[in-house]
Design a protein around this motif. Structure first.
Motif, PDB file in Angstrom:
ATOM      1  N   THR A 263       0.843  -1.192   0.000  1.00  0.00           N
ATOM      2  CA  THR A 263       0.000   0.000   0.000  1.00  0.00           C
ATOM      3  C   THR A 263       0.881   1.246   0.000  1.00  0.00           C
ATOM      4  O   THR A 263       1.822   1.352   0.785  1.00  0.00           O
ATOM      5  CB  THR A 263      -0.919   0.034   1.231  1.00  0.00           C
ATOM      6  OG1 THR A 263      -1.735  -1.148   1.240  1.00  0.00           O
ATOM      7  CG2 THR A 263      -1.819   1.257   1.207  1.00  0.00           C
ATOM      8  N   VAL A 264       0.563   2.181  -0.894  1.00  0.00           N
ATOM      9  CA  VAL A 264       1.328   3.428  -1.011  1.00  0.00           C
ATOM     10  C   VAL A 264       0.403   4.587  -0.640  1.00  0.00           C
ATOM     11  O   VAL A 264      -0.713   4.689  -1.151  1.00  0.00           O
ATOM     12  CB  VAL A 264       1.864   3.621  -2.445  1.00  0.00           C
ATOM     13  CG1 VAL A 264       2.748   4.866  -2.511  1.00  0.00           C
ATOM     14  CG2 VAL A 264       2.631   2.388  -2.902  1.00  0.00           C
ATOM     15  N   LYS A 265       0.896   5.452   0.245  1.00  0.00           N
ATOM     16  CA  LYS A 265       0.108   6.600   0.683  1.00  0.00           C
ATOM     17  C   LYS A 265       0.907   7.884   0.475  1.00  0.00           C
ATOM     18  O   LYS A 265       2.130   7.893   0.601  1.00  0.00           O
ATOM     19  CB  LYS A 265      -0.258   6.474   2.169  1.00  0.00           C
ATOM     20  CG  LYS A 265      -1.111   5.253   2.495  1.00  0.00           C
ATOM     21  CD  LYS A 265      -1.391   5.170   3.994  1.00  0.00           C
ATOM     22  CE  LYS A 265      -2.218   3.941   4.341  1.00  0.00           C
ATOM     23  NZ  LYS A 265      -2.461   3.843   5.799  1.00  0.00           N
ATOM     24  N   ALA A 266       0.172   8.966   0.178  1.00  0.00           N
ATOM     25  CA  ALA A 266       0.793  10.290   0.015  1.00  0.00           C
ATOM     26  C   ALA A 266      -0.220  11.349   0.419  1.00  0.00           C
ATOM     27  O   ALA A 266      -1.262  11.497  -0.224  1.00  0.00           O
ATOM     28  CB  ALA A 266       1.242  10.508  -1.418  1.00  0.00           C
ATOM     29  N   GLY A 267       0.081  12.071   1.502  1.00  0.00           N
ATOM     30  CA  GLY A 267      -0.853  13.081   1.977  1.00  0.00           C
ATOM     31  C   GLY A 267      -2.216  12.464   2.213  1.00  0.00           C
ATOM     32  O   GLY A 267      -2.333  11.360   2.742  1.00  0.00           O
TER      33      GLY A 267
END
Length: 324
Positions: free
Chosen positions: A94-98
């Motif tokens: 899982t990739v998260k940004a802001g």
């Protein structure tokens, strides 16, 4: 009466000023986030002990990204998006940004020896002319470099280099058995190239024959020479391209042959385009097989094409083997 009106107007003015003052004191709403996140590929295979890297695009560019694995016993992921295969199995990164919507990547970790046999083309023959070649879904070439390398190593094709071309693309080059001076077996295809570009839709594969010829066999076949047709279509058929055989010419006038592998791969048909080129130094002709993920009815660079005989002898010919 006038006095009452003046008092009423004064009271209304005071109330309006009070309301205006209250509105000014209200906090302004927080602007909605404009963070945009894109992660490629959506699914990836990695060999145990090897790595694969995710391509992450985020706007604004200085937005911090985080990476999480659902099962670190299967695969780990670094803070740069580099995935390492730990043991055979499947997990999710899982990739998260802001506060952008998180993105997920399906990861399958495999053993080098457990390649999908259904993705090989070419049935080995008792004379050693046909060595199977691994076909990866064209758009995934860049993401499956290690898988391609291990899969072709099984059949004696050794990784040579990941060559950067002037047009912005790259090619993974694999070479058949040789001692540095000459070929050491009788396989017809000596070199394989997997071409990948910034736009994955442009990707393709090239298989190069070891032998070179004094005459242009592709032109002879396109002009109706049955012996040349049988020789070249024989190789194509041995690698699974035995449908919709045709001859034709490219938009630039160069002759070519085409055939199709219609049902082997779940993503759809593949086309082989057989082409020739003359070496300006030796004067000899080399032959290459360009493999693209394309159906017979799809638009191509062929200006015209003529169907070939349906009952053609498609046995590989000794004519096409490199002289050692």
């Amino acid at each position: 009466m006038t006095k009452k009106i003046l008092l009423a107007l004064a009271a209304l003015t005071a109330l309006t000023l009070c309301f205006s003052s209250c509105k000014k004191d209200e906090p302004k709403p927080t602007p909605k986030s404009e963070v945009k996140l894109r992660v490629e590929p959506k699914e990836i295979k990695v060999i145990v002990g090897r790595t694969a890297e995710l391509t992450v695009t985020v706007e604004p560019a200085d937005t911090k990204c985080t990476f999480e694995t659902a099962n670190a016993d299967i695969a780990t992921v670094s803070d740069k998006g580099v995935i390492t295969g730990v043991k055979v199995g499947k997990t999710v990164i899982t990739v998260k940004a802001g506060d952008a919507t998180p993105k997920t990547v399906d990861v399958e970790v495999i053993e080098a020896s457990s390649m999908d046999k259904s993705r090989y083309i070419g049935t080995p023959d008792d004379k050693g002319y046909i060595a199977p070649i691994y076909v990866v879904e064209a758009s995934k070439i860049k993401d499956l470099k290690d898988v391609i390398t291990e899969a072709n190593k099984v059949n004696g094709y050794v990784f040579d280099e990941d060559f950067a071309m002037d047009n912005g693309g790259n090619v993974l080059i694999y070479v058949g058995p040789n001692n540095g001076k000459q070929w050491t077996d009788d396989r017809i295809i000596g070199e394989i190239g997997y071409y990948y570009f910034p736009n994955p839709a442009d990707n393709f594969m090239l298989f190069f024959m070891k032998n070179s010829f004094d005459e242009d066999l592709v032109k002879k076949a396109a002009d109706g020479d049955e012996k040349a047709q049988q020789a070249l279509f024989g190789v194509a058929a041995a690698y699974g391209f035995d449908k919709e055989q045709a001859s034709g010419s490219l938009d630039n006038g160069s002759p070519c042959l085409v055939a199709y592998n219609m049902e082997q791969f779940p993503e759809g048909p593949y086309e082989v385009m057989i082409l020739s080129s003359k070496n300006s130094k030796t004067g000899k002709y080399t032959i290459r097989f360009q493999v693209l993920q394309r159906a017979p009815q799809a638009q191509s660079s062929l200006a015209q094409r003529t169907p070939m005989m349906p009952e053609m002898n498609v046995a590989p010919s000794h004519l096409l083997i490199s002289n050692r």
